[in-house]
Design a protein around this motif. Structure first.
Motif, PDB file in Angstrom:
ATOM      1  N   ALA A 169      69.440  57.840  49.447  1.00  0.00           N
ATOM      2  CA  ALA A 169      70.781  57.284  49.252  1.00  0.00           C
ATOM      3  C   ALA A 169      70.673  55.824  48.830  1.00  0.00           C
ATOM      4  O   ALA A 169      69.806  55.084  49.294  1.00  0.00           O
ATOM      5  N   HIS A 170      71.579  55.411  47.939  1.00  0.00           N
ATOM      6  CA  HIS A 170      71.556  54.046  47.420  1.00  0.00           C
ATOM      7  C   HIS A 170      72.957  53.647  46.969  1.00  0.00           C
ATOM      8  O   HIS A 170      73.819  54.492  46.762  1.00  0.00           O
ATOM      9  N   ASN A 171      73.156  52.368  46.836  1.00  0.00           N
ATOM     10  CA  ASN A 171      74.432  51.831  46.376  1.00  0.00           C
ATOM     11  C   ASN A 171      74.358  51.577  44.872  1.00  0.00           C
ATOM     12  O   ASN A 171      73.293  51.246  44.350  1.00  0.00           O
ATOM     13  N   THR A 172      75.475  51.750  44.207  1.00  0.00           N
ATOM     14  CA  THR A 172      75.552  51.498  42.765  1.00  0.00           C
ATOM     15  C   THR A 172      76.768  50.612  42.499  1.00  0.00           C
ATOM     16  O   THR A 172      77.583  50.373  43.391  1.00  0.00           O
ATOM     17  N   PHE A 173      76.907  50.173  41.271  1.00  0.00           N
ATOM     18  CA  PHE A 173      78.080  49.362  40.917  1.00  0.00           C
ATOM     19  C   PHE A 173      79.357  50.157  41.123  1.00  0.00           C
ATOM     20  O   PHE A 173      80.380  49.617  41.524  1.00  0.00           O
ATOM     21  N   GLU A 174      79.308  51.463  40.864  1.00  0.00           N
ATOM     22  CA  GLU A 174      80.497  52.302  40.999  1.00  0.00           C
ATOM     23  C   GLU A 174      80.728  52.734  42.449  1.00  0.00           C
ATOM     24  O   GLU A 174      81.856  52.961  42.858  1.00  0.00           O
ATOM     25  N   GLN A 175      79.653  52.888  43.231  1.00  0.00           N
ATOM     26  CA  GLN A 175      79.749  53.318  44.630  1.00  0.00           C
ATOM     27  C   GLN A 175      78.946  52.336  45.485  1.00  0.00           C
ATOM     28  O   GLN A 175      77.790  52.596  45.821  1.00  0.00           O
ATOM     29  N   ARG A 176      79.583  51.251  45.847  1.00  0.00           N
ATOM     30  CA  ARG A 176      78.898  50.166  46.557  1.00  0.00           C
ATOM     31  C   ARG A 176      78.730  50.413  48.052  1.00  0.00           C
ATOM     32  O   ARG A 176      77.968  49.704  48.708  1.00  0.00           O
ATOM     33  N   ASP A 177      79.436  51.395  48.598  1.00  0.00           N
ATOM     34  CA  ASP A 177      79.421  51.602  50.046  1.00  0.00           C
ATOM     35  C   ASP A 177      78.786  52.923  50.467  1.00  0.00           C
ATOM     36  O   ASP A 177      79.102  53.463  51.520  1.00  0.00           O
ATOM     37  N   VAL A 178      77.861  53.437  49.677  1.00  0.00           N
ATOM     38  CA  VAL A 178      77.177  54.689  50.038  1.00  0.00           C
ATOM     39  C   VAL A 178      76.305  54.462  51.263  1.00  0.00           C
ATOM     40  O   VAL A 178      76.289  55.260  52.191  1.00  0.00           O
ATOM     41  N   THR A 179      75.577  53.357  51.267  1.00  0.00           N
ATOM     42  CA  THR A 179      74.679  53.032  52.377  1.00  0.00           C
ATOM     43  C   THR A 179      75.003  51.622  52.858  1.00  0.00           C
ATOM     44  O   THR A 179      74.522  50.637  52.300  1.00  0.00           O
ATOM     45  N   VAL A 180      75.848  51.554  53.880  1.00  0.00           N
ATOM     46  CA  VAL A 180      76.234  50.275  54.474  1.00  0.00           C
ATOM     47  C   VAL A 180      76.148  50.387  55.997  1.00  0.00           C
ATOM     48  O   VAL A 180      76.320  51.474  56.551  1.00  0.00           O
ATOM     49  N   PRO A 181      75.886  49.289  56.687  1.00  0.00           N
ATOM     50  CA  PRO A 181      75.813  49.330  58.147  1.00  0.00           C
ATOM     51  C   PRO A 181      77.175  49.619  58.774  1.00  0.00           C
ATOM     52  O   PRO A 181      78.201  49.185  58.264  1.00  0.00           O
ATOM     53  N   GLN A 182      77.142  50.348  59.857  1.00  0.00           N
ATOM     54  CA  GLN A 182      78.343  50.648  60.639  1.00  0.00           C
ATOM     55  C   GLN A 182      78.159  50.037  62.024  1.00  0.00           C
ATOM     56  O   GLN A 182      77.105  50.212  62.640  1.00  0.00           O
ATOM     57  N   THR A 183      79.176  49.336  62.517  1.00  0.00           N
ATOM     58  CA  THR A 183      79.103  48.693  63.833  1.00  0.00           C
ATOM     59  C   THR A 183      80.112  49.334  64.775  1.00  0.00           C
ATOM     60  O   THR A 183      81.243  49.611  64.385  1.00  0.00           O
ATOM     61  N   LYS A 230      76.254  42.823  80.097  1.00  0.00           N
ATOM     62  CA  LYS A 230      77.704  42.695  80.197  1.00  0.00           C
ATOM     63  C   LYS A 230      78.392  43.601  79.181  1.00  0.00           C
ATOM     64  O   LYS A 230      79.339  44.310  79.491  1.00  0.00           O
ATOM     65  N   SER A 231      77.925  43.543  77.919  1.00  0.00           N
ATOM     66  CA  SER A 231      78.526  44.349  76.859  1.00  0.00           C
ATOM     67  C   SER A 231      77.540  44.444  75.707  1.00  0.00           C
ATOM     68  O   SER A 231      76.491  43.795  75.709  1.00  0.00           O
ATOM     69  N   GLY A 232      77.906  45.244  74.719  1.00  0.00           N
ATOM     70  CA  GLY A 232      77.019  45.364  73.571  1.00  0.00           C
ATOM     71  C   GLY A 232      77.671  46.048  72.390  1.00  0.00           C
ATOM     72  O   GLY A 232      78.686  46.730  72.524  1.00  0.00           O
ATOM     73  N   THR A 233      77.070  45.807  71.232  1.00  0.00           N
ATOM     74  CA  THR A 233      77.453  46.515  70.014  1.00  0.00           C
ATOM     75  C   THR A 233      76.187  47.040  69.359  1.00  0.00           C
ATOM     76  O   THR A 233      75.085  46.540  69.594  1.00  0.00           O
ATOM     77  N   VAL A 234      76.367  48.036  68.534  1.00  0.00           N
ATOM     78  CA  VAL A 234      75.249  48.599  67.783  1.00  0.00           C
ATOM     79  C   VAL A 234      75.663  48.662  66.316  1.00  0.00           C
ATOM     80  O   VAL A 234      76.757  49.104  65.987  1.00  0.00           O
ATOM     81  N   THR A 235      74.772  48.178  65.463  1.00  0.00           N
ATOM     82  CA  THR A 235      74.975  48.228  64.019  1.00  0.00           C
ATOM     83  C   THR A 235      73.859  49.081  63.443  1.00  0.00           C
ATOM     84  O   THR A 235      72.686  48.794  63.668  1.00  0.00           O
ATOM     85  N   THR A 236      74.232  50.132  62.720  1.00  0.00           N
ATOM     86  CA  THR A 236      73.245  51.070  62.208  1.00  0.00           C
ATOM     87  C   THR A 236      73.413  51.273  60.712  1.00  0.00           C
ATOM     88  O   THR A 236      74.515  51.458  60.218  1.00  0.00           O
ATOM     89  N   LEU A 237      72.283  51.250  60.029  1.00  0.00           N
ATOM     90  CA  LEU A 237      72.226  51.561  58.601  1.00  0.00           C
ATOM     91  C   LEU A 237      71.471  52.878  58.461  1.00  0.00           C
ATOM     92  O   LEU A 237      70.302  52.968  58.837  1.00  0.00           O
ATOM     93  N   THR A 238      72.141  53.893  57.958  1.00  0.00           N
ATOM     94  CA  THR A 238      71.515  55.194  57.745  1.00  0.00           C
ATOM     95  C   THR A 238      72.370  55.988  56.764  1.00  0.00           C
ATOM     96  O   THR A 238      73.440  55.557  56.364  1.00  0.00           O
ATOM     97  N   ALA A 239      71.858  57.127  56.380  1.00  0.00           N
ATOM     98  CA  ALA A 239      72.581  58.062  55.500  1.00  0.00           C
ATOM     99  C   ALA A 239      71.951  59.438  55.676  1.00  0.00           C
ATOM    100  O   ALA A 239      70.885  59.567  56.274  1.00  0.00           O
ATOM    101  N   ASN A 240      72.602  60.448  55.156  1.00  0.00           N
ATOM    102  CA  ASN A 240      72.072  61.808  55.261  1.00  0.00           C
ATOM    103  C   ASN A 240      70.887  62.060  54.353  1.00  0.00           C
ATOM    104  O   ASN A 240      70.168  63.031  54.528  1.00  0.00           O
ATOM    105  N   ASP A 241      70.685  61.190  53.376  1.00  0.00           N
ATOM    106  CA  ASP A 241      69.618  61.364  52.396  1.00  0.00           C
ATOM    107  C   ASP A 241      68.791  60.086  52.339  1.00  0.00           C
ATOM    108  O   ASP A 241      69.337  58.995  52.141  1.00  0.00           O
ATOM    109  N   ILE A 242      67.483  60.197  52.509  1.00  0.00           N
ATOM    110  CA  ILE A 242      66.585  59.047  52.473  1.00  0.00           C
ATOM    111  C   ILE A 242      66.627  58.340  51.113  1.00  0.00           C
ATOM    112  O   ILE A 242      66.276  57.178  50.985  1.00  0.00           O
TER     113      ILE A 242
END
Length: 193
Positions: free
Chosen positions: A152-166, A138-150
């Motif tokens: 890549a990581h989140n830090t206290f200063e940059q918390r959204d470097v690697t977050v899922p996108q739906t 009927k319908s669907g969504t896709v949630t993906t976690l990825t980045a341009n660099d394997i």
């Protein structure tokens, strides 16, 4: 790298750790008759931890996001999944090695099908057709976690470097065509008719 000075056991999980965690969770999901419970050994500030915290600072790691994505399988009926994709070849210890090019697991929750999949290839996307015999979508969504660099990581200063996108997903009667990005963890949420 340590985020808290002097904490030598601390590690900052990267996208690579998240991909590996997804691969492990899919193995667990594929064998529910053998595994009653599985836990994360370290939750905060350690190897493959889900969160980083120090004093008033906090962030969710890429591994934490994967655990959140995979929580959708809880309480569902495990379904048999078959993945067919070219293997990923790489060099290891002066020799060659390989691993499955696309792998994952699926569960059914009434009329909602959850499919999680990992593309472990660092630089190549994987185009796939996901067939669902005996059911219409009927319908669907896709949630993906990825980045341009394997790394890549989140830090206290940059918390959204690697977050899922739906985003919404185009579905057909009994199949979905989707290109899994390189080094990605993906959750497809498909509503059946």
């Amino acid at each position: 790298s340590e985020m808290t000075p002097g904490d030598i056991l601390e590690q900052t999980p990267t996208l690579r750790d998240a991909v590996f965690s997804g691969m492990t969770l899919d193995i667990f999901n594929q064998h529910p008759e053998k595994i009653a419970m599985a836990n994360c050994a370290q939750l905060i500030n350690c190897l493959n931890s889900l969160y980083l915290a120090h004093e008033h600072k906090f962030c969710v790691t890429p591994v934490g996001h994967v655990f959140d994505m995979y929580a959708a399988h809880q309480g569902g009926q495990s379904l048999r999944t078959i993945f067919s994709a070219p293997a990923v070849h790489y060099q290891r210890d002066a020799g060659s090695a390989s691993l499955a090019g696309l792998r994952g697991s699926a569960s059914l929750h009434d009329k909602v099908l959850i499919v999680t999949a990992i593309n472990p290839h660092v630089s190549e996307p994987c185009e796939a057709e996901i067939g669902i015999p005996g059911a219409n979508l009927k319908s669907g969504t896709v949630t993906t976690l990825t980045a341009n660099d394997i790394h890549a990581h989140n830090t206290f200063e940059q918390r959204d470097v690697t977050v899922p996108q739906t985003k919404s997903l185009e579905t057909r009667q009994q199949a979905v065509h989707y290109t899994f990005p390189p080094a990605s963890v993906t959750k497809l949420t498909l509503t059946l008719q």
